[in-house]
Each structure stands twice: as C-alpha cells, then as structure tokens.
Design a protein around this motif. Structure first.
Motif, PDB file in Angstrom:
ATOM      1  N   ILE A   1      50.500 -31.008 110.587  1.00 32.55           N
ATOM      2  CA  ILE A   1      50.438 -32.355 110.916  1.00 32.55           C
ATOM      3  C   ILE A   1      50.871 -32.352 112.219  1.00 32.55           C
ATOM      4  CG2 ILE A   1      50.865 -33.518 108.637  1.00 32.55           C
ATOM      5  CD1 ILE A   1      53.621 -34.042 109.456  1.00 32.55           C
ATOM      6  N   GLU A   2      50.963 -31.232 112.844  1.00 36.82           N
ATOM      7  CA  GLU A   2      51.166 -31.340 114.577  1.00 36.82           C
ATOM      8  C   GLU A   2      50.499 -32.097 115.394  1.00 36.82           C
ATOM      9  OE1 GLU A   2      50.928 -27.653 116.611  1.00 36.82           O
ATOM     10  OE2 GLU A   2      49.525 -26.817 115.132  1.00 36.82           O
ATOM     11  N   GLN A   3      49.144 -32.248 114.954  1.00 39.81           N
ATOM     12  CA  GLN A   3      48.174 -33.218 115.650  1.00 39.81           C
ATOM     13  C   GLN A   3      48.480 -34.861 115.505  1.00 39.81           C
ATOM     14  OE1 GLN A   3      46.133 -31.801 118.113  1.00 39.81           O
ATOM     15  NE2 GLN A   3      47.050 -29.979 117.418  1.00 39.81           N
ATOM     16  N   ASN A   4      49.245 -34.891 114.488  1.00 42.07           N
ATOM     17  CA  ASN A   4      49.514 -36.438 114.214  1.00 42.07           C
ATOM     18  C   ASN A   4      50.904 -36.862 114.501  1.00 42.07           C
ATOM     19  OD1 ASN A   4      47.897 -35.091 111.871  1.00 42.07           O
ATOM     20  ND2 ASN A   4      46.903 -37.384 111.747  1.00 42.07           N
ATOM     21  N   TYR A  17      48.338 -47.330 110.820  1.00 44.79           N
ATOM     22  CA  TYR A  17      49.038 -46.320 110.313  1.00 44.79           C
ATOM     23  C   TYR A  17      49.788 -45.404 111.596  1.00 44.79           C
ATOM     24  CZ  TYR A  17      46.673 -47.420 106.308  1.00 44.79           C
ATOM     25  OH  TYR A  17      46.221 -48.509 105.166  1.00 44.79           O
ATOM     26  N   ASN A  18      50.445 -46.496 112.299  1.00 43.36           N
ATOM     27  CA  ASN A  18      51.068 -46.029 113.518  1.00 43.36           C
ATOM     28  C   ASN A  18      52.511 -46.227 113.312  1.00 43.36           C
ATOM     29  OD1 ASN A  18      52.378 -45.369 115.984  1.00 43.36           O
ATOM     30  ND2 ASN A  18      50.807 -46.273 117.023  1.00 43.36           N
ATOM     31  N   VAL A  30      49.370 -38.666 105.918  1.00 47.09           N
ATOM     32  CA  VAL A  30      48.172 -38.079 106.763  1.00 47.09           C
ATOM     33  C   VAL A  30      47.240 -37.579 105.631  1.00 47.09           C
ATOM     34  CG1 VAL A  30      47.611 -36.097 108.008  1.00 47.09           C
ATOM     35  CG2 VAL A  30      49.581 -37.388 108.654  1.00 47.09           C
ATOM     36  N   ASN A  31      47.575 -37.125 104.356  1.00 47.45           N
ATOM     37  CA  ASN A  31      46.715 -36.585 103.451  1.00 47.45           C
ATOM     38  C   ASN A  31      45.709 -37.672 102.971  1.00 47.45           C
ATOM     39  OD1 ASN A  31      47.771 -34.005 103.590  1.00 47.45           O
ATOM     40  ND2 ASN A  31      49.026 -34.475 101.642  1.00 47.45           N
ATOM     41  N   ARG A  32      46.371 -38.758 103.131  1.00 51.09           N
ATOM     42  CA  ARG A  32      45.327 -40.409 102.649  1.00 51.09           C
ATOM     43  C   ARG A  32      44.730 -40.794 103.852  1.00 51.09           C
ATOM     44  NH1 ARG A  32      49.531 -43.630  98.546  1.00 51.09           N
ATOM     45  NH2 ARG A  32      47.532 -45.124  99.175  1.00 51.09           N
ATOM     46  N   HIS A  33      45.462 -40.867 104.913  1.00 55.29           N
ATOM     47  CA  HIS A  33      45.069 -41.453 106.274  1.00 55.29           C
ATOM     48  C   HIS A  33      44.975 -40.638 107.362  1.00 55.29           C
ATOM     49  CE1 HIS A  33      44.937 -45.264 104.074  1.00 55.29           C
ATOM     50  NE2 HIS A  33      45.907 -45.095 103.556  1.00 55.29           N
ATOM     51  N   PRO A  34      43.921 -39.713 107.776  1.00 55.28           N
ATOM     52  CA  PRO A  34      43.880 -38.773 108.605  1.00 55.28           C
ATOM     53  C   PRO A  34      44.203 -39.067 110.104  1.00 55.28           C
ATOM     54  CG  PRO A  34      42.254 -38.269 107.159  1.00 55.28           C
ATOM     55  CD  PRO A  34      42.785 -39.673 106.849  1.00 55.28           C
TER      56      PRO A  34
END
Length: 320
Positions: free
Chosen positions: A198-201, A144-145, A169-173
């Motif tokens: 989601i700033e870390q993602n 998931y990139n 992100v909620n489904r794939h952290p």
C-alpha cells in the motif's frame, strides 16, 4: 498578572492557551530556554503553569514565591518497570503532589490516572481548540482520504492503522492515508506499508507549517488514530473543528470525546477488518457530519479553556 509555562517538549506548546507568559522548555530534565532565560528577573511570576513533573522540584525552589499549578497531560506507563525518565517523572510527582496549588487534568481519564498514582484528585479541564483558525473548507475530492497526525512511536499504534488501511485499499484502490509526524518508528512504518503493498496509497510527511497542517485537516474526509494510549487526543478536536468525523481506537480518552460529540466511532484497532469497515462507513457519511463536528468544538474553544482556567487560578485569591 505574570505567567510562566514550563514544558517538557515543544509539542506541549499546543496545550498552552492564549495566556500571556514566558516559556521555559525542559528537555530530559535540562532547562533549555528558547524564549526566555532563567535569570534573576524570572523570580517574579504570580503563577507557574507546570506542564511536566520533570524538574519540578528545581522549579518549585527556583520559583518558590509563585503559585504552581500542574497541568497534567498524563504519562503512559505503569509504575512497574519504569525507565530512568519515567522514574524521574514519578519521583518528582510524589514529592510535588502536595506542593501544587492545583492539579488540573486534561480529561477524566488522566484525572483518574493521577489520583490512582498519587492520591490527589485533580480538577478536570478539557483542552480547547482554536476554532477561529481550524475552520471547514469544503470536502476532499477523494471520499476515502484519511489523515493521522502525531508522533510515530509504538504507543501511537500506526502499525495497526496501516494494517486496517490495507483492507480499505482492497475495496477502494484510490484510497489515501496521509500520516503527518516524525519519530523512531517512521522507517519501520514505511517498510510495513511497502510489505502490505500500500506504499502508493500512504503519504508520510513531517515538519509542516501550521498552514500546511491546516490544509491537511481540511483535505481529508476522516481523521483516524489507532493509538494504544493518549492523555487526551488534541488532533481529534482540531480535525472536528475543520468539520471532520473521526474513527479512533477505543481507549478511554478517545471514548470521552466521541461519546460527547457523537462525531465518529471508537473501534478496537486490533481487529483490522472491523476498523477498516468503520473507516469506510464514516467516510461515506462524512458529508452529513460537518456541522455536528464543528458545533461540538465551538463549545470547546481555547477562549472557553482560558476562561475556566482563570476561574481556577483566582479561586485561591491570586489578584490580577
């Protein structure tokens, strides 16, 4: 045969295929010449490829002995409520529409746009991609990139992309969204990512070298764009050439590419949950779409673009 390319922005260098020629950059209607100068020697060009209408009247006078071919990339505005820049663009187009030897649009969408505004039907020649440079190199470890490449401005819809990515992100952290580009919305988008938790993602980067950008394309699983308007969408081709499928907004220019390639899907980006669902779905299927994506772009290389453009140039008897 001598060629001159006249640009409005250095980003348009991507739309210059491998045709030998000088480059003149016009920023805000003021001529800037990083690679050449407008001295008397520049009066001897066989063909001037005009990538912008800004300054077109001046160019037409300066190179009045040259054949002028307008490579139309589209312009994101209605004729109502034009700003000063848009008004200058529109007035130059109106004056020059009969002066151009040819108008060549980058897509059927931009061709319809030009004809509806200026009453002349352009030829259509889709952009190409350097398939010898943009090549596949395996799959990213993180399924998931996701990757977006482009300006950070309102019409690019990165705000909607971030809202959709929140659902991913909620489904794939561990999901990651890389945003490559700069622009006036960057700071606001960084704040939005923080507000969405989601700033870390989300990774923002800009001013990458060509090789660094290539690595980004190769390292993602899916290319994404929620743009509200595009004349064509060249990053889609660059991503596909690297074997990547796309999840993009359902605007006409995107639809034309996705329907022809069958490598990805177009979705209404205002429906963030639906957009996110398709991001996950295409990521799960990405390993099955590498060869299809690559095969499509091999038919749309810059070599093919140059060959077809030269056919247009020589239609009027311009001798090499």
């Amino acid at each position: 045969m001598r060629f001159l390319h006249v640009l409005d922005t250095l980003e348009q260098t991507k739309s210059i295929p491998r045709i030998a020629g000088n480059i003149v950059n016009i920023m805000g209607g003021v001529m800037r010449t990083p690679e050449t100068s407008l001295d008397s020697k520049l009066g001897k060009f066989d063909v001037v490829f005009l990538h912008t209408a800004i300054g077109a009247m001046r160019i037409a006078w300066r190179f009045r002995r040259s054949k002028i071919i307008h490579l139309y990339h589209g312009y994101p505005c209605s004729l109502k409520g034009l700003n000063i820049y848009g008004l200058r663009h529109h007035l130059n187009e109106m004056f020059m529409v009969k002066r151009y030897l040819h108008v060549v649009a980058s897509s059927s969408f931009t061709a319809r746009e030009y004809e509806s505004r200026y009453g002349r039907k352009p030829k259509i020649l889709h952009y190409g991609v350097n398939t010898n440079y943009y090549t596949p190199n395996g799959l990213a470890n993180n399924k998931y990139n996701f990757l977006y490449v482009g300006r950070l401005k309102q019409r690019k819809g990165v705000d909607m992309l971030l809202k959709s990515f929140k659902h991913v992100v909620n489904r794939h952290p561990s999901a990651l969204l890389e945003i490559v580009g700069s622009g006036p919305e960057k700071e606001g988008l960084q704040v939005l990512a923080k507000d969405l938790l989601i700033e870390q993602n989300v990774l923002f980067s800009s001013n990458l070298s060509a090789d660094e950008l290539l690595a980004k394309y190769r390292n993602c699983r899916v290319y994404v764009s929620a743009s509200r308007w595009e004349g064509f969408g060249l990053p889609l081709l660059e991503a596909m050439s690297c074997g990547k499928p796309c999840v993009v907004s359902d605007i006409p220019s995107h639809k034309a590419i996705i329907e022809a390639s069958r490598v990805g899907v177009c979705v209404d980006p205002s429906d963030s949950e639906e957009f996110a669902e398709n991001m996950i779905k295409i990521a799960d299927e990405s390993h099955t779409l590498v060869s299809t994506a690559r095969s499509y772009t091999l038919k749309h290389s810059w070599d093919n673009y140059v060959e077809n453009l030269m056919v247009i140039v020589n239609e009027e008897g311009i001798k090499q």
